[in-house]
Design a protein around this motif. Structure first.
Motif, PDB file in Angstrom:
ATOM      1  N   GLY A  64       0.722  -1.327   0.043  1.00 32.44           N
ATOM      2  CA  GLY A  64      -0.006   0.159  -0.044  1.00 32.44           C
ATOM      3  C   GLY A  64       0.819   1.216   0.147  1.00 32.44           C
ATOM      4  O   GLY A  64       1.882   1.558  -0.347  1.00 32.44           O
ATOM      5  N   ILE A  65       0.254   2.158   0.508  1.00 37.22           N
ATOM      6  CA  ILE A  65       0.568   3.714   0.400  1.00 37.22           C
ATOM      7  C   ILE A  65       1.948   3.840   1.025  1.00 37.22           C
ATOM      8  O   ILE A  65       2.732   4.680   0.428  1.00 37.22           O
ATOM      9  CB  ILE A  65      -0.161   4.699   0.899  1.00 37.22           C
ATOM     10  CG1 ILE A  65      -1.477   4.870   0.074  1.00 37.22           C
ATOM     11  CG2 ILE A  65       0.249   6.136   0.991  1.00 37.22           C
ATOM     12  CD1 ILE A  65      -2.356   5.623   0.716  1.00 37.22           C
ATOM     13  N   ALA A  66       2.231   3.035   2.219  1.00 32.69           N
ATOM     14  CA  ALA A  66       3.516   3.333   2.747  1.00 32.69           C
ATOM     15  C   ALA A  66       4.680   3.009   2.268  1.00 32.69           C
ATOM     16  O   ALA A  66       5.794   3.344   2.381  1.00 32.69           O
ATOM     17  CB  ALA A  66       3.462   2.281   4.213  1.00 32.69           C
ATOM     18  N   PHE A  67       4.620   2.094   1.243  1.00 31.56           N
ATOM     19  CA  PHE A  67       5.793   1.602   0.371  1.00 31.56           C
ATOM     20  C   PHE A  67       5.425   1.954  -1.024  1.00 31.56           C
ATOM     21  O   PHE A  67       6.224   1.545  -1.930  1.00 31.56           O
ATOM     22  CB  PHE A  67       5.900   0.085   0.519  1.00 31.56           C
ATOM     23  CG  PHE A  67       6.464  -0.244   1.877  1.00 31.56           C
ATOM     24  CD1 PHE A  67       8.066  -0.560   1.836  1.00 31.56           C
ATOM     25  CD2 PHE A  67       6.070  -0.227   2.896  1.00 31.56           C
ATOM     26  CE1 PHE A  67       8.862  -0.761   2.864  1.00 31.56           C
ATOM     27  CE2 PHE A  67       6.602  -0.607   4.102  1.00 31.56           C
ATOM     28  CZ  PHE A  67       7.960  -0.780   4.255  1.00 31.56           C
ATOM     29  N   ARG A  68       4.851   2.989  -1.416  1.00 32.98           N
ATOM     30  CA  ARG A  68       4.477   3.430  -2.714  1.00 32.98           C
ATOM     31  C   ARG A  68       5.788   4.177  -3.051  1.00 32.98           C
ATOM     32  O   ARG A  68       6.085   3.854  -4.649  1.00 32.98           O
ATOM     33  CB  ARG A  68       3.323   4.279  -2.952  1.00 32.98           C
ATOM     34  CG  ARG A  68       2.966   4.922  -4.074  1.00 32.98           C
ATOM     35  CD  ARG A  68       2.422   3.685  -5.064  1.00 32.98           C
ATOM     36  NE  ARG A  68       1.546   3.007  -4.412  1.00 32.98           N
ATOM     37  CZ  ARG A  68       0.278   3.362  -4.121  1.00 32.98           C
ATOM     38  NH1 ARG A  68      -0.410   4.206  -4.772  1.00 32.98           N
ATOM     39  NH2 ARG A  68      -0.644   2.621  -3.656  1.00 32.98           N
ATOM     40  N   PHE A  69       6.356   4.553  -2.312  1.00 30.02           N
ATOM     41  CA  PHE A  69       7.710   5.406  -2.651  1.00 30.02           C
ATOM     42  C   PHE A  69       8.710   4.169  -3.234  1.00 30.02           C
ATOM     43  O   PHE A  69       9.362   4.268  -4.465  1.00 30.02           O
ATOM     44  CB  PHE A  69       8.391   6.105  -1.589  1.00 30.02           C
ATOM     45  CG  PHE A  69       9.062   5.434  -0.804  1.00 30.02           C
ATOM     46  CD1 PHE A  69      10.491   4.904  -0.644  1.00 30.02           C
ATOM     47  CD2 PHE A  69       8.404   4.672   0.283  1.00 30.02           C
ATOM     48  CE1 PHE A  69      11.217   4.271   0.136  1.00 30.02           C
ATOM     49  CE2 PHE A  69       8.829   3.953   1.199  1.00 30.02           C
ATOM     50  CZ  PHE A  69      10.382   3.732   1.107  1.00 30.02           C
ATOM     51  N   ALA A  70       8.716   3.126  -2.587  1.00 26.83           N
ATOM     52  CA  ALA A  70       9.779   2.075  -2.613  1.00 26.83           C
ATOM     53  C   ALA A  70       9.470   1.345  -4.115  1.00 26.83           C
ATOM     54  O   ALA A  70      10.242   1.018  -4.926  1.00 26.83           O
ATOM     55  CB  ALA A  70       9.735   1.123  -1.581  1.00 26.83           C
ATOM     56  N   GLU A  71       8.003   1.058  -4.069  1.00 27.98           N
ATOM     57  CA  GLU A  71       7.454   0.620  -5.300  1.00 27.98           C
ATOM     58  C   GLU A  71       7.884   1.137  -6.728  1.00 27.98           C
ATOM     59  O   GLU A  71       8.256   0.796  -7.763  1.00 27.98           O
ATOM     60  CB  GLU A  71       5.769   0.285  -5.387  1.00 27.98           C
ATOM     61  CG  GLU A  71       5.332  -0.408  -6.184  1.00 27.98           C
ATOM     62  CD  GLU A  71       3.890  -0.363  -6.499  1.00 27.98           C
ATOM     63  OE1 GLU A  71       3.274  -1.137  -7.237  1.00 27.98           O
ATOM     64  OE2 GLU A  71       3.228   0.399  -5.674  1.00 27.98           O
TER      65      GLU A  71
END
Length: 218
Positions: A64-71
């Protein structure tokens, strides 16, 4: 969830995304181990490596959103390296090219992107390790610790703050297992497979830098 329920569900599962990832990285790790015994080091082929890394993108999407930057960062870097595989056959040829052109740390260089992909693999490895080590299997706790260890030292305050806020939106343990079609038992098995294999792959990537006197802390 009792063990009988887990066993019944495991028997009826088709290959899951997590199992596919573990299998792909085990195959790469096996090549590394065999090569180390006979040649002393292994120069992984870039395209198969990127194809295995592509599978990991599914996991980032499930967080989800928490790891969107990483994705977003991870998938863009993998795409870059996959495109580069049309020109470069192996990981070492990528690093050698940038070393000759003095672009190892330049924004957008393939060698820099390889470093970021390696970071993504390590982030998932640490998240899995924390997840199966925590008696409560808290995804938020596992993800927070993994991020702080692997990524936070290289991110700005603004990015760290955004990630911290996003941790509250992570799925629960049960929701994550449902998304990846795993049970408690099967997830731990596949996570352990990935952790072991990814350790070998990450070590191999690091060796390409260390052997050329390129520091790792960047």
């Amino acid at each position: 969830m009792n063990n009988d329920d887990d066993d019944n569900k495991d028997a009826n599962r088709t290959e899951t995304p997590l199992a596919s990832i573990a299998q792909a990285f085990e195959e790469i790790a096996d090549l590394i181990k065999k090569g180390n015994k006979s040649e002393g080091s292994v120069d992984l082929r870039l395209k198969p490596f990127c194809e295995a890394c592509t599978l990991v993108s599914v996991l980032f999407g499930c967080l989800g959103i928490a790891f969107r930057f990483a994705e977003m960062e991870y998938t863009s870097k993998v795409r870059d390296l996959l495109e580069a595989s049309k020109q470069f056959a192996t990981l070492s040829s990528v690093v050698e090219f940038d070393l000759r052109n003095k672009t190892v740390k330049s924004p957008g260089s393939h060698t820099r992107n390889l470093r970021r992909v390696r970071q993504g693999l390590d982030l998932i490895k640490e998240l899995f390790q924390n997840f199966i080590s925590d008696e409560n299997h808290s995804l938020k706790k596992a993800a927070t610790q993994a991020y702080q260890q692997v990524c936070a030292p290289y991110h700005t305050w603004a990015v760290r703050a955004a990630v911290s806020a996003g941790m509250c939106t992570l799925p629960t343990r049960e929701q994550l297992l449902l998304k990846i079609n795993e049970t408690d038992k099967s997830a731990e098995k596949e996570m352990r497979r990935y952790i072991k294999a990814a350790h070998e792959v990450i070590k191999n990537i690091d060796n390409h830098y260390i052997s050329r006197n390129i520091e790792l802390d960047w």
